[in-house]
Structure formats: C-alpha cells, structure tokens
Design an enzyme around this catalytic site. Structure first.
Site, short mmCIF file in Angstrom:
data_model
loop_
_atom_site.label_atom_id
_atom_site.label_comp_id
_atom_site.label_asym_id
_atom_site.label_seq_id
_atom_site.Cartn_x
_atom_site.Cartn_y
_atom_site.Cartn_z
N ARG A 28 14.57 -3.16 3.44
CA ARG A 28 13.56 -2.68 2.49
C ARG A 28 13.96 -1.31 1.94
NH1 ARG A 28 9.77 -3.48 -1.38
NH2 ARG A 28 7.83 -2.34 -1.04
N THR A 50 -2.63 -4.18 9.32
CA THR A 50 -3.55 -4.43 10.45
C THR A 50 -4.02 -5.88 10.36
OG1 THR A 50 -5.24 -3.36 9.06
CG2 THR A 50 -4.36 -2.09 10.90
N VAL A 69 0.82 -1.20 0.00
CA VAL A 69 0.00 0.00 0.00
C VAL A 69 0.86 1.26 0.00
CG1 VAL A 69 -1.71 1.32 1.31
CG2 VAL A 69 -1.91 -1.16 1.15
N CYS A 123 -6.71 -8.79 3.11
CA CYS A 123 -7.96 -8.05 3.24
C CYS A 123 -9.17 -8.95 3.51
CB CYS A 123 -8.22 -7.22 1.97
SG CYS A 123 -7.18 -5.75 1.84
N ASP A 130 10.25 3.39 6.41
CA ASP A 130 9.97 2.02 6.84
C ASP A 130 11.00 1.62 7.88
OD1 ASP A 130 8.14 -0.40 5.38
OD2 ASP A 130 9.75 -1.07 6.69
N THR A 140 -6.70 -0.57 7.37
CA THR A 140 -8.08 -1.01 7.61
C THR A 140 -8.31 -1.25 9.10
OG1 THR A 140 -8.13 -2.06 5.45
CG2 THR A 140 -9.81 -2.74 7.04
N ARG A 171 0.89 -13.13 2.44
CA ARG A 171 0.15 -12.81 3.65
C ARG A 171 -1.17 -13.59 3.73
NH1 ARG A 171 -0.24 -6.44 3.17
NH2 ARG A 171 -0.49 -7.08 0.99
#
Length: 430
Positions: free
Chosen positions: A45, A91, A22, A266, A40, A126, A337
């Site tokens: 990364r 999240t 994202v 999600c 980050d 979220t 994920r």
C-alpha cells in the site's frame, strides 16, 4: 490532577496510522497544511501511494504527488517525532457479530512504543462509548510507561467518510471533535477546523463523541430494516414497493429510505458495537438487533425470490446458470468490505445453482482472497437463465435493461435489487 496542556497548532507534526478509505484522505488534507506522515503496515500500500496510485480511488494521483507536506512510511518508528497521532484503523466484527478490536489494540500497542511526552493521540475508528479510554489508553500507558492526562493526552473525532461519494468529501462534512481535557478538546477542535470547511461540533467528552458516531449508522440501519420489512409485506400483497414509497414520499416529512442489501464498513457493522456495550451493562437491545437480523436476511430473500420466478417460468433446471452483476457493497466504488451480495451467492449455491459474478469495479485478487470468489471479466451473451442486478454501477446503468437482458437466454429472469431499471423492464425487484 492533569498537567497543563500546551501545544502550538502551527508547529504540529501529524502522523496518521492506517491509510485506507478514512486515513488516506485525512493524511492528504493535513499534508496540505502541516508536516504529515501517513503510516500503514501494508508495504505494498505504501509503495503504490508513493508512486501516486490509490487503489481505493478516494484520492486523485495529482493530489498524492503534489501534497508536499505528506510523506508515507511503513515503519512505526518514523512517527516518533509526531506531536499528534491519529488512528484510523478498521473496527470490524468477528464471525459471532462481536466487536473485533484487534486492529485498534495493535495500533495502540504500536503507538505506545513511539509516543513522546506531551503528544495527543486522536482516534477516528468507530467504537462503542468508553472504548477509547477503557481499551486503547491503558494499552498505550502500559507500553509507553507514560501516564494519561499527565504525560500524554487523547481525543476522539469519528470518521464520516462515505466511500465512492465525490460530493460529500472529508472537508465538506461537519466533524465531531472531543478531547480528554478542556484544553485538549479545544486544540483537537482547532486542528480539525483548520482543514474542515464545513466546520466542527465540539462534544463535551470523548464518550459523547463515541456514542454520537455509533448511533448515526444504527439509526440508518433500523430505518432501512423497516423499509425492507415493508418490501416483504408488499411483495406478498402484490404491491410494488417503489410505487408505494413514491406515493408516501409525497408527504413532506416522509423519510426517503429504500429497501436493499445493507453491507459495508459502517451501517452493517456499527450497530453491533452499540449492542455489545448495551449487553455488557445488562440491557438487551430489541429494536436494533431485530433490524440487524432482518437486514442480514435480505440476500437470501432475494435469491429465493429469483428461484421462485425461475420455477414459474420453467427455466430452473439442473443445468441452470445465474449471472450476478456487482459484488462491491455499493455502486461506483471498489470497496468489498462486508458486502452482502455474498449472501445472494451463498443461497444460490445452497440450492446447487451455478453462478457467475461480474463487477467492473471490484479487484479480482481481493475478491478471491476475501471471499473465495473468482470474478468473470465479461459475461457471455445469451448464456444465463437468470440475471440479478445486485449493485447499481454506472456501467450497468449504461447497459440498460436491453443490454443486461442480452446476457440471458430468451426466457431469462431479470431481478433488480437496486431499483435501477424501470419496473416494466424487470421480472422482479425489491
């Protein structure tokens, strides 16, 4: 009374906290128009991004290197001069299917240490309705000593990124926006409208925007659960689910959902945020949790169906070996994920059946660290008693049924979870 908010859009410097699927595309788009710092906590990364590499494959190397307004940082104090701070951390849920707000709380504490008076903090992660102002804002207030809507302000603009989707990109998906005061809401909306070509939808409050986001994937989850349940029924009736769905789909208003494993960051997670809040206020959700239970059971169901087919064919023995093709939660994407392919693997292992797992998109080190799975680089031809096509990667589509069957023995079972292959070419499918 809140203080009057006054910030010029053209003089804004932006900090984006969290550079995953994202945050990175968001930082790149803002970096094309505004001075932007992508932060980050993962120094590795940051190093790869500075070198023009994105292991998530969401942003091309040229964009990383040519976006002159964007720089990367792994020290939070480098965000101290940013007037807009955007939080895009994960999240997830914990092992008890409860919201795990630790990344969000940690980001809020970090921002509390650098936020300046007059700044706006925008959350994209979220959450359930109320979380931004009940959880995050008090942390920022406590650490910074600043007062909400007096010394700093907030917005919420939920992410709608679809990992691996090269058609629906950040700029081409309409964005929900909101703010803690009408003036802040107008600013947040204008900020996103300056990069989102699809436009924005300004919600009346942060809570409305939070609720809108969390129900988007809850609705999809429940719809897929219905189709999964239909697949279980049709299998017992000896009907091919895909054939039934294609027939029903000839009606103009039939929704084109398909059965399958429901994982990812999600759809398999967001409903638990809503049900957590519902239970907190004394309501026990029936349909949402039933859908979650059914979708979470599909991996084990697939494994048991394969074992039945192997038993009927006489290829289930103590030395049987199964090949699983695909580990990522969706096709043509390296995102591991919350992948539910691990449920198929776990069920086979419970039966004592040895499995090899191959995925050309997954990072082997990540698979090992996250799930304890050692991916094989290339399956051995003619070695397997059953093959489960779990993810519809384009490499598997290119192999076709004949190429995939070449990995199996002469009487091997081929089961297609993703309905990628023709019905007549497989022994079973959802």
């Amino acid at each position: 009374m809140s203080k009057a908010f006054n910030m010029e859009l053209n003089s804004t410097q932006i900090g984006v906290v969290g550079l995953g699927y994202v945050g990175l595309p968001l930082a790149v788009e803002f970096g094309k128009r505004y001075p932007t710092i992508g932060f980050d906590i993962n120094s590795a990364r940051i190093a790869e991004l500075r070198a023009g590499r994105d292991s998530s494959l969401e942003v091309e190397p040229a964009e990383l290197l040519e976006t002159t307004g964007l720089r990367f940082a792994d020290r939070i104090d480098e965000l101290a001069d940013c007037q807009v701070l955007i939080v895009t951390v994960p999240t997830p849920v914990n092992e008890h299917k409860q919201p795990d707000l630790r990344p969000l709380e940690s980001a809020s504490r970090a921002l509390g240490g650098v936020i300046r008076p007059g700044a706006v903090v925008i959350f994209e992660s979220t959450v359930y309705p109320g979380a931004t102002e009940e959880i995050c804002i008090p942390i920022i207030e406590a650490v910074s000593g600043l007062q909400y809507n007096q010394d700093f302000f907030a917005g919420y603009s939920p992410e709608r990124i679809n990992p691996g989707d090269k058609e629906h990109r950040l700029t081409t998906i309409k964005k929900i926006t909101s703010g803690s005061t009408p003036e802040v809401a107008a600013f947040v909306d204008a900020l996103y409208r300056s990069i989102i070509t699809a436009g924005t939808h300004l919600a009346s409050s942060i809570r409305v925007a939070e609720a809108a986001k969390v129900i988007e994937n809850t609705q999809r989850d429940v719809n897929i659960a219905l189709i999964n349940e239909l697949a279980l029924i049709f299998n017992r009736l000896g009907l091919d689910t895909q054939e039934v769905l294609e027939a029903a789909g000839s009606k103009w208003n039939f929704l084109p959902f398909r059965p399958g494993l429901v994982g990812g960051h999600c759809i398999g997670v967001d409903p638990y945020y809503l049900t957590h809040k519902a239970q907190e206020i004394g309501y026990h959700p029936e349909i949402i949790l039933a859908g979650r239970r059914l979708n979470d059971s599909m991996g084990a169901y697939v494994a048991r169906e394969v074992i039945k087919l192997m038993t009927r064919r006489g290829c289930l023995s103590q030395d049987a070996r199964i090949l699983i093709l695909g580990l990522t939660f969706k096709e043509n994407c390296p995102d591991l994920r919350n992948t539910r392919v691990v449920d198929i693997l776990a069920e086979f292992r419970d039966y004592g059946i040895a499995c090899d797992l191959h995925d050309p998109w997954a990072n082997p080190a990540e698979a090992r660290a996250e799930y304890g799975i050692d991916l094989i680089e290339q399956p051995t031809a003619g070695a397997y008693d059953a093959i489960v096509l779990a993810v519809a990667h384009r490499q598997f589509a290119a192999l076709g049924a004949q190429g995939i069957r070449a990995f199996g023995k002469a009487d091997a079972v081929l089961y297609d979870v993703k309905q990628l292959l023709p019905r007549e070419a497989v022994d079973g499918r959802l």
